[in-house]
Design an enzyme around this catalytic site. Structure first.
Site, PDB file in Angstrom:
ATOM      1  N   CYS A 127       0.841  -1.202   0.000  1.00  0.00           N
ATOM      2  CA  CYS A 127       0.000   0.000   0.000  1.00  0.00           C
ATOM      3  C   CYS A 127       0.875   1.252   0.000  1.00  0.00           C
ATOM      4  O   CYS A 127       1.496   1.557  -1.013  1.00  0.00           O
ATOM      5  CB  CYS A 127      -0.982  -0.050   1.157  1.00  0.00           C
TER       6      CYS A 127
ATOM      7  N   HIS B  26      -3.569  -5.209   0.412  1.00  0.00           N
ATOM      8  CA  HIS B  26      -2.993  -5.789   1.634  1.00  0.00           C
ATOM      9  C   HIS B  26      -3.030  -7.315   1.585  1.00  0.00           C
ATOM     10  O   HIS B  26      -3.961  -7.932   2.127  1.00  0.00           O
ATOM     11  CB  HIS B  26      -3.773  -5.285   2.854  1.00  0.00           C
TER      12      HIS B  26
ATOM     13  N   GLU C 202      -1.389  -9.367   3.239  1.00  0.00           N
ATOM     14  CA  GLU C 202      -1.226  -9.977   4.571  1.00  0.00           C
ATOM     15  C   GLU C 202      -2.564 -10.390   5.187  1.00  0.00           C
ATOM     16  O   GLU C 202      -2.613 -11.284   6.025  1.00  0.00           O
ATOM     17  CB  GLU C 202      -0.473  -9.020   5.506  1.00  0.00           C
TER      18      GLU C 202
HETATM   19  N1  GLN Z   1      -2.067   6.648   2.948  1.00  0.00           N
HETATM   20  C1  GLN Z   1      -2.145   5.930   1.715  1.00  0.00           C
HETATM   21  C2  GLN Z   1      -3.480   6.081   1.038  1.00  0.00           C
HETATM   22  O1  GLN Z   1      -4.456   6.446   1.660  1.00  0.00           O
HETATM   23  C3  GLN Z   1      -1.817   4.475   1.918  1.00  0.00           C
HETATM   24  C4  GLN Z   1      -2.807   3.766   2.779  1.00  0.00           C
HETATM   25  C5  GLN Z   1      -2.285   2.456   3.303  1.00  0.00           C
HETATM   26  O2  GLN Z   1      -1.099   2.207   3.288  1.00  0.00           O
HETATM   27  N2  GLN Z   1      -3.167   1.617   3.797  1.00  0.00           N
HETATM   28  O3  GLN Z   1      -3.601   5.800  -0.126  1.00  0.00           O
END
Ligand code: GLN
Length: 547
Positions: free
Chosen positions: A380, A519, A521
């Site tokens: 992310c 994600h 994970e």
């Molecule tokens: N802050 C970033 C976004 O909102 C990444 C979010 C995250 O890593 N879950 O896109």
């Protein structure tokens, strides 16, 4: 019609109620039953999405896009059953539903009260999908006696009353403290906790007692006598080296048998524990060790990245190796050269995160991994940082950055290689968001499909070119930079089906450098490690052989 197990806790918090619930779920599955696990949380936030990871640990995202308690992660990891938004509910959600109904006029003429209106709302939640499974396991957050937990305890009491006799049982988790001076295991706190429970009309059927000592027969009898349970219903829960030993350990102690007895299921179906025996074998017979650096911001509280830590362990199980994860504060690299810190690691992981603080350090970590050819997994925000790094240092966009940081600072400083997404497609409809929308539940959340480029590394890792993974973010890599970055060797090897949203990037001429917008994970399990984590750890093992 499901049978219900209500799981409560007493004496102190953090006894591992979630883990005990998850392990019980796994054991009931091993006996051939279908299960669903559910968490009822007394706090007033509508969901944990807006809570700081420092406070509450990780936010676990479900396929259907709910931001939930991290215990749902345990449930999934132990049972493989994908949680739903309806498997997690807080007082905040319950009250907001009740108040919404009140405003709408649903209770017209009535005075709205905790009993019956709030308790009815809780009971309705508990019953959602009750016809779909053999067992519904509902864990109540907090400890018995907490003021805010009372409506939940009252609701489960009523719920069991409303059902047929024998359709609901209560399992209570307590602590048996060891007093070293007298060499005794003390049962009094457990007695008090059960007394507290009984004063609100709940008699536990099974007592799970945490203690770091075996429970002597005499103490077991005493607990049974004073707490009004059979001796066999007093289950010892010793400390374990790995949480994945819990199903076998609880089985040895007789937890699943006690639960089936409480439901009067006889003869009990024989358990098939092969899955957990294999996990245990892998835990016990791991060879060697790899070191993985997790470069992030929320490093003080390990629970902030719970699923990542677990997924790395699973990656280790897949490779029969131990994974030693070390957490490094990314801000250090804003002042110091990352080399002395990162050199000793076999792989580097940059996890998700929010806000600008620490991001320049993450970019440094991504650069170090790319240049030194150390396996890198960016998740992310960790993918976004890898893209910004490549944009700055390879594609010559020296002011590349994320709109997230400009929005936070209130001024424009960066070329928005990562931009705020305002409209996207979910299934067959379009979702729209504004920059100043509410913060709760307004991200791109939940499961989305992605198409992978045939022949790419990720397609090979997944063994597939169509995947589905869970998202939780507001910002996206701008596809308009694709050509410039691909020319420099950063391939956009996974895209949303409409081709607008980059989902995966991977570096050419690198042993293993992958960034994912989602994600992975969240979907990893000890008995089914996520392919990205399994292969990331494999790459780390390979890197460890080179040094
Ligand atoms: N802050 C970033 C976004 O909102 C990444 C979010 C995250 O890593 N879950 O896109």
């Amino acid at each position: 019609m499901a049978r219900f197990v209500f799981i409560t806790g007493g004496v102190v918090s953090s006894l591992g109620k979630g883990l005990a619930s998850a392990a019980l779920g796994a054991l009931l599955q091993a006996r051939g039953y279908s299960v669903r696990l559910r968490k009822l949380d007394p706090y007033l936030n509508v969901d944990p999405g807006t809570m700081s990871p420092f406070e509450h640990g990780e936010v676990f995202v479900t396929d259907d896009g709910a931001e939930t308690d991290l215990d749902l992660g345990h449930y999934e990891r132990f049972t493989g059953v994908h949680a739903r938004g309806t498997d997690s509910v807080s007082s905040g959600r319950i009250y907001s539903n009740v108040l919404e109904k009140e405003r709408r006029g649903d209770y017209l003429g009535k005075t709205i009260q905790v009993i019956p209106h709030v308790t009815d709302e809780i009971k309705n939640w508990i019953a959602i999908g009750e016809d779909e499974v053999d067992f519904m396991l509902c864990e109540i957050g907090g400890t018995v006696g907490d003021i805010e937990g009372l409506p939940f305890f009252e609701a489960i009491r009523q719920f069991a009353q409303d059902k047929e006799r024998g359709q609901c049982i209560f399992m209570h988790l307590t602590l048996l403290p060891w007093i070293a001076a007298s060499g005794e295991l003390k049962t009094k706190p457990t007695q008090h906790s059960v007394k507290e429970l009984r004063s609100i009309g709940l008699q536990p059927d099974v007592l799970v007692c945490r203690s770091d000592q075996p429970i002597p027969e005499k103490e077991r009898e005493k607990i049974a006598l004073f707490c009004n349970v059979r001796k066999e219903d007093v289950i010892a829960a010793p400390d374990l080296k790995s949480i994945y030993e819990a199903p076998l350990a609880y089985h040895r102690e007789g937890l699943d048998q006690a639960v089936l007895d409480a439901f009067r299921i006889s003869p009990a179906p024989k358990p098939n524990l092969d899955r957990w025996l294999d996990v245990q074998d892998r835990l016990e017979h791991a060879e060697g060790e790899v070191k993985v650096a997790i470069v992030g911001k929320y490093i003080q509280l390990e629970d902030a990245y719970k699923s990542i830590a677990e997924a790395l362990t699973h990656g280790g199980l897949a490779n029969r190796t131990r994974v030693k994860a070390e957490w490094i504060d990314s801000e250090i690299f804003e002042r110091e050269d990352p080399a002395p810190y990162l050199e000793k690691f076999n792989a580097i992981l940059v996890p998700g995160g929010f806000g600008e603080r620490g991001t320049e350090g993450k970019i440094k970590a991504a650069q170090f991994a790319r240049e030194k050819k150390i396996p890198y997994l960016g998740i992310c925000l960790g993918m976004q940082m890898a893209v910004i790094e490549a944009a700055r240092n390879l594609a010559g966009i020296s002011d590349a950055g994320s709109e997230e940081f400009d929005h936070e600072a209130g001024e424009k400083r960066f070329e928005p290689v990562v931009y705020h997404l305002k409209e996207w497609v979910k299934g067959n409809h379009t979702v729209a968001r504004k920059v100043d929308d509410d913060k709760g539940g307004t991200m791109r959340l939940g499961a989305y499909t992605a198409n992978l480029t045939a022949g790419s590394r990720v397609a090979e890792v997944y063994g597939n070119t169509a995947i589905e993974e869970r998202h939780r973010h507001r910002y996206e890599v701008d596809v308009k930079y694709r050509a410039a970055l691909e020319k420099q060797g950063l391939q956009f090897s996974g895209m949303s089906p409409d081709g607008r949203l980059p989902e995966i990037v991977e570096a050419e001429d690198h042993p293993w450098f992958i960034g994912v917008q989602f994600h992975p994970e969240l979907k990893s399990k000890p008995f089914a490690p996520h392919p990205l984590f399994a292969d990331f750890v494999r790459a780390a093992v390979e890197a460890s052989r080179l040094v």
